[in-house]
Scaffold this motif. Structure first.
Motif, PDB file in Angstrom:
ATOM      1  N   THR A  45     -59.918 -38.659  -3.958  1.00 26.70           N
ATOM      2  CA  THR A  45     -60.030 -38.790  -2.506  1.00 26.70           C
ATOM      3  C   THR A  45     -59.088 -39.885  -2.011  1.00 26.70           C
ATOM      4  O   THR A  45     -58.414 -39.727  -0.993  1.00 26.70           O
ATOM      5  N   GLY A  46     -59.026 -40.991  -2.738  1.00 22.12           N
ATOM      6  CA  GLY A  46     -58.129 -42.089  -2.372  1.00 22.12           C
ATOM      7  C   GLY A  46     -56.665 -41.688  -2.394  1.00 22.12           C
ATOM      8  O   GLY A  46     -55.851 -42.235  -1.655  1.00 22.12           O
ATOM      9  N   LEU A  47     -56.331 -40.715  -3.215  1.00 24.10           N
ATOM     10  CA  LEU A  47     -54.954 -40.221  -3.303  1.00 24.10           C
ATOM     11  C   LEU A  47     -54.685 -39.052  -2.360  1.00 24.10           C
ATOM     12  O   LEU A  47     -53.596 -38.485  -2.356  1.00 24.10           O
ATOM     13  N   GLY A  48     -55.706 -38.693  -1.580  1.00 26.42           N
ATOM     14  CA  GLY A  48     -55.540 -37.592  -0.636  1.00 26.42           C
ATOM     15  C   GLY A  48     -55.650 -36.219  -1.280  1.00 26.42           C
ATOM     16  O   GLY A  48     -55.244 -35.222  -0.688  1.00 26.42           O
ATOM     17  N   GLN A  49     -56.190 -36.149  -2.482  1.00 27.00           N
ATOM     18  CA  GLN A  49     -56.362 -34.868  -3.153  1.00 27.00           C
ATOM     19  C   GLN A  49     -57.750 -34.325  -2.857  1.00 27.00           C
ATOM     20  O   GLN A  49     -58.691 -35.075  -2.608  1.00 27.00           O
TER      21      GLN A  49
END
Length: 56
Positions: A45-49
């Motif tokens: 989630t932090g990586l936008g995945q």
């Protein structure tokens, strides 16, 4: 159809002691992924995945 567990097999779990790598145990990769699912979700989630699409 073979299971994913059959394809992955057991892998060594390595720890570092006194600057050297030691095989602590053998385990299944998928078990480790399941055990740390919450951590993986947060990282993805932090990586936008979109983690729930990766789960399959």
């Amino acid at each position: 159809m073979p299971s994913a567990r059959a394809l992955m097999g057991e892998r060594p779990v390595v720890t570092i002691r006194n600057g050297r790598a030691w095989i602590a145990e053998f385990g299944y990769v998928l078990d480790g992924l399941d055990r740390h699912e919450a951590l993986r979700q947060g990282q993805m989630t932090g990586l936008g995945q979109i983690w729930h699409q990766r789960r399959g």
